[in-house]
Scaffold this motif. Structure first.
Motif, PDB file in Angstrom:
ATOM      1  N   VAL A  75     -15.797  -9.542 -59.767  1.00  0.00           N
ATOM      2  CA  VAL A  75     -15.950 -10.062 -58.406  1.00  0.00           C
ATOM      3  C   VAL A  75     -14.939  -9.404 -57.475  1.00  0.00           C
ATOM      4  O   VAL A  75     -15.280  -8.967 -56.372  1.00  0.00           O
ATOM      5  CB  VAL A  75     -15.772 -11.600 -58.392  1.00  0.00           C
ATOM      6  N   ALA A  78     -16.022  -5.849 -56.798  1.00  0.00           N
ATOM      7  CA  ALA A  78     -17.175  -5.823 -55.889  1.00  0.00           C
ATOM      8  C   ALA A  78     -16.740  -6.104 -54.458  1.00  0.00           C
ATOM      9  O   ALA A  78     -17.218  -5.467 -53.511  1.00  0.00           O
ATOM     10  CB  ALA A  78     -18.220  -6.848 -56.342  1.00  0.00           C
ATOM     11  N   GLN A  79     -15.817  -7.032 -54.295  1.00  0.00           N
ATOM     12  CA  GLN A  79     -15.344  -7.353 -52.945  1.00  0.00           C
ATOM     13  C   GLN A  79     -14.546  -6.196 -52.351  1.00  0.00           C
ATOM     14  O   GLN A  79     -14.642  -5.926 -51.147  1.00  0.00           O
ATOM     15  CB  GLN A  79     -14.508  -8.636 -52.988  1.00  0.00           C
ATOM     16  N   ALA A 159     -22.192  -8.593 -55.779  1.00  0.00           N
ATOM     17  CA  ALA A 159     -21.098  -9.556 -55.640  1.00  0.00           C
ATOM     18  C   ALA A 159     -21.611 -10.986 -55.726  1.00  0.00           C
ATOM     19  O   ALA A 159     -20.989 -11.852 -56.348  1.00  0.00           O
ATOM     20  CB  ALA A 159     -20.366  -9.331 -54.317  1.00  0.00           C
TER      21      ALA A 159
END
Length: 341
Positions: A75, A78-79, A159
Motif C-alpha cells: 500500500v 502504491a501510494q 492501491a
C-alpha cells in the motif's frame, strides 16, 4: 347461631399425594446443592487444554500479521507511485498550454477538444496535426499526459485493491486475537477460582512434574557439539532460558514458540518465516535418527508447536502462557517431525 363446624381432615389419598409432592420438591436442586467446584487437578487439566487450544490460533494470528505487514508495504509503495504519477501529470499539464489547461482544469472545452476526450485521442491528434489545430509539441505533450492519466488510474485501482486486502487482513487478525485472548481469559478465570493454598499446591505439583521430566528453565551455557551457524542459534536460545512465553511475541523480553526459533536463527544470519507451518514448509525434512543441534522440532502436527533440538535427546522451546523458555526431553510432547533451515 349456626353450629361451628371443624374443618374436615384431608383424606388418606390426599395426604399421601401431598407427601409425595413434598418429597419431590425436596429433591429439586437448591443453591446449597450446586455442582461442586472442580478439583485442583481438574482445573489444571482444563487450563492446560485451554493453553493448548490457544496455540493454533496464535500461529494463525502470526501468519495474518505477517501478511498485514506485507500488504502495508505494498500500500505504501502504491501510494508513493501515485504521488509520483500525479507530480508527472501536474508537470505535463503545465507544458500543454491553454488546450491542456482547458481540458484538465476548467472543464469548459471547445468541440474539437471534446472529441479528444470522448473519442480516440491518438486518432484525434493525428487529424488535428493535419489540420494545423495543434503543434507537434502540444500533440506530444497531450499524448504523454493521456498515457500518464491511464497509468494513474491503474495505480489508483491497485492501491484500492491493496487497501481492501489490508483491511480484511486486519479484521482477520482481530478475530484471531479475540479467540486467543478468550482462551486465556477462561484459563485465568479457572485459576482465579482456586484458593491461594490450592494454587500453591498446583504449582508445586507442576514443579515436581517438570523435575521428573527433566525440564529446565534456569539460565545455562551451551557446551554441546554444534558448530557454525547452528551453534550461534542454539547459544542464542540458551541465553533466553527463563524468559516468559508471550503469544505473538518475537523478543527480546518474551517469545512465543516460533518467535523463539525465528529469533535464534536470525541471530545466526538465517531468515526464517514467521509461523510454525511456514517454517515446516520451508525447511528440509530430517529423520529423527539424523537430528543435529539447531534442527527445528515440531510437536503434535506441522502447525501447532515447535522448538529447537539441542542434542542428547533434548530440545529448547517457549512452552505456553504462564511458563518460561525451558529445555525438555524430545518426547515430553508427541514428536511429529524435524526440519533443518
Amino acid at each position: 347461631m349456626g353450629t361451628h363446624r371443624r374443618p374436615k381432615p384431608p383424606s388418606r389419598a390426599l395426604t399421601a399425594t401431598l407427601g409425595m409432592a413434598a418429597g419431590a420438591v425436596s429433591l429439586l436442586p437448591t443453591q446449597s446443592q450446586a455442582a461442586p467446584k472442580p478439583t485442583v487437578d481438574e482445573v489444571r487439566k482444563q487450563v492446560e487444554k485451554l493453553y493448548e487450544e490457544a496455540e493454533a490460533p496464535t500461529e494463525e494470528y502470526n501468519e495474518v500479521r505477517e501478511e498485514e505487514k506485507k500488504l502495508q508495504g505494498e500500500v505504501d509503495s502504491a501510494q508513493d507511485r501515485l504521488a509520483g504519477k500525479q507530480q508527472e501529470i501536474n508537470e505535463l499539464r503545465g507544458k500543454t498550454g491553454p488546450l491542456a489547461a482547458a481540458q484538465y482544469r476548467s472543464g469548459a472545452i471547445d468541440p474539437s477538444v471534446q472529441l479528444f476526450l470522448s473519442g480516440d485521442p491518438d486518432d484525434y491528434l493525428d487529424k488535428a496535426e493535419m489540420l494545423g489545430r495543434t503543434s507537434d509539441r502540444q500533440a506530444d505533450a497531450l499524448r504523454a499526459l493521456e498515457r500518464k492519466q491511464r497509468e494513474l488510474t491503474q495505480e489508483r485501482a491497485t492501491a484500492t485493491q491493496r487497501l481492501k486486502a489490508l483491511a480484511e487482513a486486519r479484521t482477520k487478525a482481530g478475530e484471531k486475537k479475540d479467540e486467543v485472548q478468550g482462551k486465556l481469559r477462561q484459563a485465568r478465570t479457572l485459576l482465579n477460582s482456586l484458593t491461594a493454598e490450592q494454587r500453591a499446591r498446583m504449582e508445586a505439583a507442576q514443579e515436581r512434574a517438570d523435575a521428573a521430566s527433566g525440564s529446565s528453565d534456569a539460565p545455562a551455557d551451551y557446551n554441546g557439539p554444534a558448530g557454525g551457524r547452528s551453534r550461534t542459534a542454539v547459544e542464542f536460545a540458551y541465553a533466553q532460558l527463563g524468559k516468559p512465553y508471550e503469544w505473538g511475541s518475537t523478543g527480546p523480553n518474551s517469545y512465543d514458540c516460533s518467535g523463539l526459533v525465528g529469533a535464534a536463527w536470525r541471530s545466526a544470519g538465517v531468515s526464517l518465516p514467521r509461523t510454525v507451518k511456514q517454517m515446516y514448509d520451508a525447511g528440509r525434512t530430517v529423520a529423527r535418527s539424523d537430528l543435529q543441534p539447531g534442527d527445528i522440532i515440531y510437536w503434535y502436527n506441522d502447525n501447532q508447536h515447535n522448538g529447537m533440538y539441542v542434542g542428547n535427546g533434548k530440545a529448547i522451546h517457549a512452552p505456553r502462557t504462564g511458563k518460561n523458555i525451558e529445555i525438555v526431553p524430545l518426547d515430553s510432547m508427541p514428536f511429529f517431525a524435524a526440519s533443518r533451515p
